[in-house]
Motif scaffolding. Structure first.
Motif, mmCIF file in Angstrom:
data_model
loop_
_atom_site.group_PDB
_atom_site.id
_atom_site.type_symbol
_atom_site.label_atom_id
_atom_site.label_comp_id
_atom_site.label_asym_id
_atom_site.label_seq_id
_atom_site.Cartn_x
_atom_site.Cartn_y
_atom_site.Cartn_z
ATOM 1 N N GLY A 65 0.795 -1.167 0.081
ATOM 2 C CA GLY A 65 0.076 -0.075 0.022
ATOM 3 C C GLY A 65 0.786 1.161 -0.022
ATOM 4 N N HIS A 66 1.820 1.362 0.896
ATOM 5 C CA HIS A 66 2.957 2.399 1.073
ATOM 6 C C HIS A 66 3.335 2.412 -0.563
ATOM 7 C CE1 HIS A 66 5.897 4.935 3.156
ATOM 8 N NE2 HIS A 66 6.349 4.623 1.917
ATOM 9 N N LEU A 110 0.320 7.096 4.391
ATOM 10 C CA LEU A 110 1.276 8.077 3.472
ATOM 11 C C LEU A 110 0.431 8.878 2.893
ATOM 12 C CD1 LEU A 110 4.141 8.255 2.507
ATOM 13 C CD2 LEU A 110 3.565 6.878 0.480
ATOM 14 N N ALA A 111 -0.956 8.702 2.488
ATOM 15 C CA ALA A 111 -2.014 9.452 1.994
ATOM 16 C C ALA A 111 -2.145 10.754 2.748
ATOM 17 C CB ALA A 111 -3.169 9.084 1.402
ATOM 18 N N ARG A 112 -2.205 10.398 3.958
ATOM 19 C CA ARG A 112 -2.435 11.266 5.048
ATOM 20 C C ARG A 112 -1.447 12.105 5.459
ATOM 21 N NH1 ARG A 112 -5.306 7.218 7.438
ATOM 22 N NH2 ARG A 112 -3.530 6.704 8.634
ATOM 23 N N SER A 113 -0.217 11.747 5.296
ATOM 24 C CA SER A 113 1.039 12.453 5.471
ATOM 25 C C SER A 113 1.182 13.437 4.637
ATOM 26 C CB SER A 113 2.157 11.814 5.917
ATOM 27 O OG SER A 113 2.830 10.900 4.897
ATOM 28 N N HIS A 114 0.606 13.324 3.449
ATOM 29 C CA HIS A 114 0.651 14.101 1.984
ATOM 30 C C HIS A 114 -0.473 15.149 1.885
ATOM 31 C CE1 HIS A 114 5.272 13.370 1.464
ATOM 32 N NE2 HIS A 114 4.703 11.929 1.631
ATOM 33 N N GLU A 115 -1.321 14.879 2.809
ATOM 34 C CA GLU A 115 -2.792 15.345 2.549
ATOM 35 C C GLU A 115 -3.391 15.046 1.190
ATOM 36 O OE1 GLU A 115 -2.991 19.632 3.688
ATOM 37 O OE2 GLU A 115 -1.051 19.141 4.902
ATOM 38 N N VAL A 116 -3.122 13.669 0.910
ATOM 39 C CA VAL A 116 -4.017 13.245 -0.215
ATOM 40 C C VAL A 116 -5.131 12.470 -0.097
ATOM 41 C CG1 VAL A 116 -3.721 11.485 -2.000
ATOM 42 C CG2 VAL A 116 -1.864 12.970 -1.372
ATOM 43 N N ALA A 117 -6.404 12.924 -0.790
ATOM 44 C CA ALA A 117 -7.518 12.045 -0.605
ATOM 45 C C ALA A 117 -7.671 10.889 -1.612
ATOM 46 C CB ALA A 117 -9.052 13.228 -0.770
ATOM 47 N N LEU A 190 11.057 -1.374 1.552
ATOM 48 C CA LEU A 190 9.561 -1.506 1.840
ATOM 49 C C LEU A 190 8.747 -0.314 1.941
ATOM 50 C CD1 LEU A 190 9.651 -4.424 4.276
ATOM 51 C CD2 LEU A 190 9.063 -4.451 1.804
ATOM 52 N N ARG A 191 9.477 0.728 2.330
ATOM 53 C CA ARG A 191 8.704 1.934 2.918
ATOM 54 C C ARG A 191 9.769 3.395 2.349
ATOM 55 N NH1 ARG A 191 8.164 -1.418 6.401
ATOM 56 N NH2 ARG A 191 6.106 -2.551 6.820
ATOM 57 N N PRO A 192 9.607 3.410 0.839
ATOM 58 C CA PRO A 192 10.479 4.396 0.551
ATOM 59 C C PRO A 192 9.896 5.884 0.914
ATOM 60 C CG PRO A 192 9.574 3.500 -1.155
ATOM 61 C CD PRO A 192 9.107 2.664 -0.165
ATOM 62 N N THR A 193 10.805 6.947 1.137
ATOM 63 C CA THR A 193 10.167 8.174 1.216
ATOM 64 C C THR A 193 10.236 9.184 0.504
ATOM 65 O OG1 THR A 193 11.314 8.119 3.549
ATOM 66 C CG2 THR A 193 10.641 10.235 2.857
ATOM 67 N N PRO A 194 9.227 9.170 -0.423
ATOM 68 C CA PRO A 194 9.162 10.181 -1.668
ATOM 69 C C PRO A 194 9.332 11.856 -1.128
ATOM 70 C CG PRO A 194 6.978 9.684 -1.129
ATOM 71 C CD PRO A 194 7.930 8.778 -0.183
#
Ligand code: ADP
Ligand code: MG
Length: 321
Positions: A65-66, A110-117, A190-194
């Motif tokens: 998912g991430h 990850l969506a929440r941390s970038h304010e994505v809906a 597993l959890r890259p940071t864009p």
């Protein structure tokens, strides 16, 4: 599927990410209705992750998912865009609720941390495959592209390189060494940071930008060729993480930094007359980027060590076999 498609969407995806005022209609209608801010251009990217190809079949579901969102966030970061809305096309062999809950948690966090809906998608049955489409925006005319570089521009890369390729090798039990270093590298896969915030900040500085998904040398080469120039990277300047150097030794670590994929760092070019302002407004220690080379008139991508051009095989994999 045991769980109906409708129930599955309601339970896991109706309120994934953040609610946003610019979503006029989200999940539930035939299509999403979105409001692009005045004076902005829409930026769109999509990427597919196929089980067994882009991630191991038994990857932790939250990592799938991430990563499905992270790879798209990284593409928007490379454009200097601010992400806003995502769509999710999900193909599942069965409605495994434990898997879905973890997958949605990884994507949602990850969506929440970038304010994505999450504003829509599609759900089908078949071999596990995840496609996310991400939409965002930039002020009109301000997007970063691959093609704006000029000979003489200084080349930088964010973060450290080669970690994710080593992390995948750890995940597949092809790499041994101290547990703490292996854990850190595995996390990088597993959890890259864009680098979304950096991408937005680079709008006033970079002449060209690309995200590193296929390997630094290959992607820097793509930026250069889109800009109709070449690129020269300095072998000794490549940023290495301590765990990578500790596990592989310096020589193999540098090779992997050049050839390993999936790091999702930003590689960008900055004209010489912007460098002083870049270094003062975006301090490299704080924003974590390193000067690694320059664009040049002669085409191609090369790596220079102590004044001599190095030969490179593009196969980071070899080192683990
Ligand atoms: P349609 O048949 O009209 O395409 P669907 O039944 O496939 O509609 O989807 C109903 C709603 O649920 C739509 O708003 C769609 O965008 C949304 N949706 C379907 N699958 C997903 C998913 N995996 N994630 C988020 N939204 C989804
Ligand atoms: Mg419909």
């Amino acid at each position: 599927m045991a769980l109906s498609e409708f129930a599955l969407i309601e339970r896991y995806f109706r309120s994934c990410g953040v609610p946003r005022a610019d979503v006029i209609l989200g999940v539930g209608d035939d299509a999403a209705l979105l409001r692009v801010p005045a004076g902005c251009e829409l930026v769109a990217a999509t990427d597919t992750l196929v089980a067994g190809v882009h991630f191991p079949q038994d990857s932790p579901p939250d990592s799938v998912g991430h990563r499905s969102l992270a790879v798209n966030l990284s593409d928007l970061a490379a454009m200097g865009a601010r992400p806003a809305w995502a769509l999710l096309a999900l193909t599942l062999p069965q409605a495994d609720e434990a898997w879905l809950a973890e997958f949605a948690a990884g994507l949602g966090e990850l969506a929440r941390s970038h304010e994505v809906a999450l504003v829509g998608g599609d759900t089908t049955r078949g071999p596990l495959c995840v496609t996310v489409q991400l939409l965002g925006f930039v002020p009109a005319g301000a997007a970063l592209t691959r093609s704006g570089g000029r000979a003489g521009d200084v080349v930088f890369v964010s973060g450290t390189c080669g970690d994710a390729a080593a992390g995948l090798a750890v995940e597949q039990q092809r790499l041994t060494g101290p547990a703490e270093a292996r854990r850190w590298l595995r996390e990088r896969f597993l959890r890259p940071t864009p680098r979304v915030a950096l991408g937005e900040q680079l709008r006033g500085f970079a002449s060209a930008c690309i995200d590193v998904s296929d390997g630094l040398l290959a992607d820097a080469g793509k930026l250069a060729s889109a800009s109709h120039v070449g690129v020269e990277l300095a072998y000794s300047e490549l940023p290495l993480s301590e765990p990578l150097a500790a596990l592989l030794g310096e020589r193999h670590a540098r090779e992997l930094a050049l050839t390993g994929g999936d790091d999702y760092e930003l590689c960008f070019a900055v004209p010489p007359h912007h460098i002083a302002r870049l270094l003062s407004q975006l301090p490299p220690q704080e924003w974590r980027y390193t000067r690694i080379g320059a664009l040049r008139a002669a085409p191609g991508a090369s790596v220079v060590r102590d004044g001599t051009v190095m030969e490179f095989s593009h196969s980071g994999y070899e080192h683990f076999s």
